[in-house]
Write an enzyme that holds these catalytic residues in place. Sequence first.
Site: not given
Length: 142
Positions: A48-49, A107, A17, A51
């Site tokens: 990842t996007y 989410r 990741e 936080a």
Amino acid sequence: MKISDIIKSDKLTLSFEVFPPKTDAAYESVAGAIDKIADLKPSFMSVTYGAGGGTSEYTVSIAENIQKNKNVVSLAHLSCISSSKETVHNQLTKLKAAGIENILALRGDINPDIETILMLPSSKNQFVSSSAIKELVTFNCD
């Protein structure tokens, strides 16, 4: 290639990741790490996007670089909690144009810097359920 097909195979699966950089200056450091990770020949790499979507502007370009230049299947995270439906739609359009077919829609974490009003379920521009996220992703990606 779909990650579901990779996982279904009898081969050992190894994935890594990658977290997008928080600044432009740190982008080269992440690119160097991607080079080293790609040399290990993982089954796939996820991006990842950030936080609350804080570093999401790099997700598409990094996922595209991994897939097109490193020949490693990539999976892009898509965090929806602090994003409008329009923002998510735009991100899906960019991912599709980049040839990214593996998306992990989440989410996500609430960014404390976002105004509370954006999180209210009454907002027609926000997602109030995971089924609404799935519907938009499916509509845009199938």
